[in-house]
Motif scaffolding. Structure first.
Motif, PDB file in Angstrom:
ATOM      1  N   TYR A 133      -9.118  -5.783   1.598  1.00 28.43           N
ATOM      2  CA  TYR A 133      -8.400  -4.635   2.167  1.00 28.43           C
ATOM      3  C   TYR A 133      -9.152  -3.325   1.975  1.00 28.43           C
ATOM      4  CZ  TYR A 133      -4.316  -1.649   3.199  1.00 28.43           C
ATOM      5  OH  TYR A 133      -3.443  -0.730   3.734  1.00 28.43           O
ATOM      6  N   TRP A 180      -6.718  -7.768  -1.785  1.00 29.10           N
ATOM      7  CA  TRP A 180      -7.057  -6.354  -2.002  1.00 29.10           C
ATOM      8  C   TRP A 180      -8.564  -6.129  -1.949  1.00 29.10           C
ATOM      9  CZ3 TRP A 180      -3.385  -3.860  -0.437  1.00 29.10           C
ATOM     10  CH2 TRP A 180      -2.094  -3.856  -0.960  1.00 29.10           C
ATOM     11  N   LEU A 227      -8.126  -0.205   4.479  1.00 23.42           N
ATOM     12  CA  LEU A 227      -8.475   1.178   4.226  1.00 23.42           C
ATOM     13  C   LEU A 227      -9.793   1.539   4.898  1.00 23.42           C
ATOM     14  CD1 LEU A 227      -7.553   1.624   0.446  1.00 23.42           C
ATOM     15  CD2 LEU A 227      -6.141   2.058   2.474  1.00 23.42           C
ATOM     16  N   HIS A 275      -4.101   5.780  -2.360  1.00 20.98           N
ATOM     17  CA  HIS A 275      -3.358   4.577  -2.001  1.00 20.98           C
ATOM     18  C   HIS A 275      -3.161   3.725  -3.258  1.00 20.98           C
ATOM     19  CE1 HIS A 275      -3.695   5.021   2.452  1.00 20.98           C
ATOM     20  NE2 HIS A 275      -4.710   5.781   2.102  1.00 20.98           N
ATOM     21  N   PHE A 299      -8.173   4.983  -3.640  1.00 16.92           N
ATOM     22  CA  PHE A 299      -7.190   3.950  -3.966  1.00 16.92           C
ATOM     23  C   PHE A 299      -7.221   3.642  -5.452  1.00 16.92           C
ATOM     24  CE2 PHE A 299     -11.056   1.527  -2.893  1.00 16.92           C
ATOM     25  CZ  PHE A 299     -11.172   0.695  -4.000  1.00 16.92           C
ATOM     26  N   ASP A 309       0.883  -1.168   0.000  1.00 15.07           N
ATOM     27  CA  ASP A 309       0.000   0.000   0.000  1.00 15.07           C
ATOM     28  C   ASP A 309       0.917   1.214   0.000  1.00 15.07           C
ATOM     29  OD1 ASP A 309      -1.538   2.217   0.666  1.00 15.07           O
ATOM     30  OD2 ASP A 309      -2.671   1.209   2.257  1.00 15.07           O
ATOM     31  N   LEU A 336      -2.275   0.454  -4.562  1.00 14.05           N
ATOM     32  CA  LEU A 336      -2.264  -0.900  -4.006  1.00 14.05           C
ATOM     33  C   LEU A 336      -1.737  -1.848  -5.069  1.00 14.05           C
ATOM     34  CD1 LEU A 336      -5.788  -0.821  -2.293  1.00 14.05           C
ATOM     35  CD2 LEU A 336      -3.578  -0.050  -1.377  1.00 14.05           C
TER      36      LEU A 336
END
Length: 409
Positions: free
Chosen positions: A257, A254, A276, A225, A282, A214, A227
């Motif tokens: 996430y 992900w 997050l 972010h 992101f 990240d 990723l």
């Protein structure tokens, strides 16, 4: 077959708008002041021994890195992930690629400068101490018994290049996260139901075949972010499908996430828990080694991201060259179900033992980040820039650079 050819024709037409910029692809996102161009490129900058890439990039003029650099210069991403970029502890390769290749003009492609760069260790080539491939002896073939396939530590890793500042102190890495700690993990089993990995092996076995990072980027005062990851290919195993199941769960990481309701089990390499927040911006990027409908990945693997309520998939990067090459190369490409205009990799046809052309690489922003443009750098064979991608043996990489422009504010 007629339907297949008609579908390709429609794909070619649909792709035209999406890649209208490809011959020059010069309108980099940063030039608008609002739109930012994020990209992912498996550049095949991997070599046969530790330090070989760093040595090669330390001087200008090496043919394959020159091709990779020119492709990047023509697309001009603001934030770029490079997969398959060998790691060295001194960041020699990371910096030398900038100085000796990206900062050097290639034909009429202007130099491009990334003042912010990041790379870190990952799991490739780190011997586990166990017989992970169940061959009968630990270490008899170290790449298969390592946490991530690799003939040496540093092979096939990642690098991030950015025109925007990177908050290095806030980067989170997930190299050490254990596969068994993912709730409902698809841990592999023998056909008779016997677990492939022993309990002792699972106590050390890491989910990520490379790493998951990240990387927070400061885009004009807004944090995005980035990723990034590179899940293992879902092949090179047996009926237990240990690489296929790992690929599925690396992709799932992900998807969990970015969803606060599902990320509570996640911990990073410093012990911080969770993912997050609901408000965080992101962009997920990387060679996910999974096509939505074709290839060998577990059905639904990439759909974990494509169907996520947190991810924007309103615009799919496309190319004219991908659709054209599916027709020209034929064979199993003609039986694929995914739209060939969306393909991002040329893996060779069934007659050569390959799966054909697939969509393997992705750049996926958060739902409320508007996609203003997108594309895959895969020119048609009549385009002078086709020489940068070519056909086997590829002048640069068997993957294509994928990019999106997003409204970051």
């Amino acid at each position: 077959m007629v339907k297949r050819y008609r579908a390709m024709g429609i794909a070619l037409a649909a792709a035209t708008l999406a890649i209208a910029l490809i011959p020059g692809v010069a309108a980099a996102g940063s030039s608008s002041g609002q739109d930012v161009r994020f990209a992912s490129f498996n550049a095949s900058l991997n070599r046969g021994s530790s330090g070989a890439l760093a040595a090669e990039l330390s001087v200008p003029g090496s043919a394959q890195p020159d091709v990779i650099a020119e492709i990047i210069q023509r697309v001009r991403p603001d934030v770029l992930l490079i997969n398959e970029f060998d790691y060295d502890a001194g960041n020699v390769a990371l910096d030398a690629f900038q100085v000796n290749y990206l900062s050097v003009a290639h034909g009429d492609a202007a130099p491009i400068h990334y003042p912010y760069r990041y790379t870190a260790p990952s799991n490739t080539g780190i011997f586990s101490g166990f017989d992970l491939d169940n061959s009968g002896a630990a270490g008899d073939f170290v790449p298969n018994d390592s946490f991530g396939f690799g003939f040496f530590t540093g092979l096939l890793r990642m690098a991030v290049y950015s025109m925007y500042p990177i908050y290095e102190a806030d980067i989170r890495t997930f190299q050490l996260f254990l596969w068994k700690d993912m709730p409902g993990a698809l841990l592999p089993h023998e056909p008779d139901g016997t677990p492939w990995y022993s309990e002792d092996e699972l106590d050390v076995f890491r989910l990520s075949s490379k790493s998951h990072w990240d990387v927070p980027i400061d885009v004009d005062g807004r944090v995005v972010h980035f990723l990034v990851s590179h899940p293992t290919p879902p092949v090179f195993d047996g009926p237990e499908d240990r690489n296929g199941t790992r690929n599925h769960d690396e992709i799932r990481f992900w998807a969990d996430y970015v969803d606060p309701g599902r990320s509570g089990y996640i911990y990073d390499d410093n012990g911080k828990i969770g993912g997050l927040s609901a408000r965080d911006r992101f962009v997920i990027a990387g060679d996910q080694n999974s096509d939505p409908l074709d290839g060998d990945s577990i059905p639904g693997a990439i759909q974990q991201l494509l169907n996520s309520p947190k991810v924007n998939t309103k615009v799919t990067p496309a190319s004219l060259g991908g659709a054209e090459q599916a027709l020209l190369q034929g064979d199993n490409n003609l039986t694929h179900l995914s739209d060939p205009a969306f393909d991002t990799a040329d893996f060779g046809e069934a007659i050569f033992g390959g799966p054909g052309n697939l969509r393997a690489d992705y750049v996926l922003p958060r739902k409320n980040m508007k996609i203003t443009d997108a594309g895959v750098f895969w020119p048609e064979s009549s385009d002078p820039l086709f020489s940068l991608v070519g056909t086997f043996p590829y002048p640069g990489s068997d993957h294509r650079l994928v990019w999106i422009d997003v409204r970051a504010k």
